[in-house]
Scaffold this motif. Structure first.
Motif, PDB file in Angstrom:
ATOM      1  N   TRP A  50      -0.258   0.516 -13.178  1.00 27.34           N
ATOM      2  CA  TRP A  50      -1.041  -0.714 -12.765  1.00 27.34           C
ATOM      3  C   TRP A  50      -0.607  -2.040 -13.733  1.00 27.34           C
ATOM      4  CZ3 TRP A  50      -3.700  -3.572 -16.035  1.00 27.34           C
ATOM      5  CH2 TRP A  50      -3.740  -2.988 -17.396  1.00 27.34           C
ATOM      6  N   TYR A  58       0.875  -1.212  -0.004  1.00 25.72           N
ATOM      7  CA  TYR A  58       0.040   0.286   0.000  1.00 25.72           C
ATOM      8  C   TYR A  58       1.154   1.336  -0.001  1.00 25.72           C
ATOM      9  CZ  TYR A  58      -3.208   3.317   1.538  1.00 25.72           C
ATOM     10  OH  TYR A  58      -4.035   4.738   1.631  1.00 25.72           O
ATOM     11  N   LEU A  59       1.730   1.322   1.005  1.00 27.21           N
ATOM     12  CA  LEU A  59       2.832   2.418   1.019  1.00 27.21           C
ATOM     13  C   LEU A  59       3.632   2.625  -0.515  1.00 27.21           C
ATOM     14  CD1 LEU A  59       4.124   2.350   4.710  1.00 27.21           C
ATOM     15  CD2 LEU A  59       2.602   3.671   3.677  1.00 27.21           C
ATOM     16  N   ILE A  76       2.718   1.926  -3.525  1.00 22.06           N
ATOM     17  CA  ILE A  76       1.887   2.295  -4.560  1.00 22.06           C
ATOM     18  C   ILE A  76       1.257   3.623  -4.066  1.00 22.06           C
ATOM     19  CG2 ILE A  76      -0.562   2.048  -5.486  1.00 22.06           C
ATOM     20  CD1 ILE A  76      -0.109  -1.012  -5.108  1.00 22.06           C
ATOM     21  N   LYS A  77       1.171   4.140  -3.095  1.00 21.81           N
ATOM     22  CA  LYS A  77       0.859   5.376  -2.754  1.00 21.81           C
ATOM     23  C   LYS A  77       2.090   6.534  -3.005  1.00 21.81           C
ATOM     24  CE  LYS A  77      -3.333   5.518  -1.648  1.00 21.81           C
ATOM     25  NZ  LYS A  77      -4.313   6.586  -2.223  1.00 21.81           N
ATOM     26  N   LEU A  78       3.389   5.935  -2.631  1.00 20.95           N
ATOM     27  CA  LEU A  78       4.442   6.747  -2.519  1.00 20.95           C
ATOM     28  C   LEU A  78       5.045   7.017  -3.975  1.00 20.95           C
ATOM     29  CD1 LEU A  78       6.024   6.240   0.982  1.00 20.95           C
ATOM     30  CD2 LEU A  78       4.451   8.218   0.262  1.00 20.95           C
ATOM     31  N   ARG A 124       3.711   5.426  -6.983  1.00 22.73           N
ATOM     32  CA  ARG A 124       2.946   5.251  -7.805  1.00 22.73           C
ATOM     33  C   ARG A 124       3.392   4.745  -9.269  1.00 22.73           C
ATOM     34  NH1 ARG A 124      -1.320   8.796  -6.515  1.00 22.73           N
ATOM     35  NH2 ARG A 124      -0.918  10.185  -4.743  1.00 22.73           N
TER      36      ARG A 124
END
Length: 51
Positions: free
Chosen positions: A24, A14-15, A17-19, A21
């Motif tokens: 996909w 999660y971190l 993908i959020k940081l 980016r």
């Protein structure tokens, strides 16, 4: 403190993908590639190399 592996992987994913980016398709390729590679004949070789 003992953290289950599945929880640690979810948090790190999660971190990441959020940081970072990433696209996909890159996430899908890494997840599917790792799954298929671990289930192939190379799984035990990778396991011994990691240890």
């Amino acid at each position: 403190m003992d953290v289950p592996l599945w929880l640690a992987l979810i948090v790190v994913g999660y971190l990441g993908i959020k940081l970072i980016r990433p696209p996909w398709w890159l996430v899908a390729v890494l997840l599917l590639g790792g799954y298929f590679l671990a289930d192939s004949i190379f799984g035990p070789l990778i396991g011994t190399a990691v240890k």
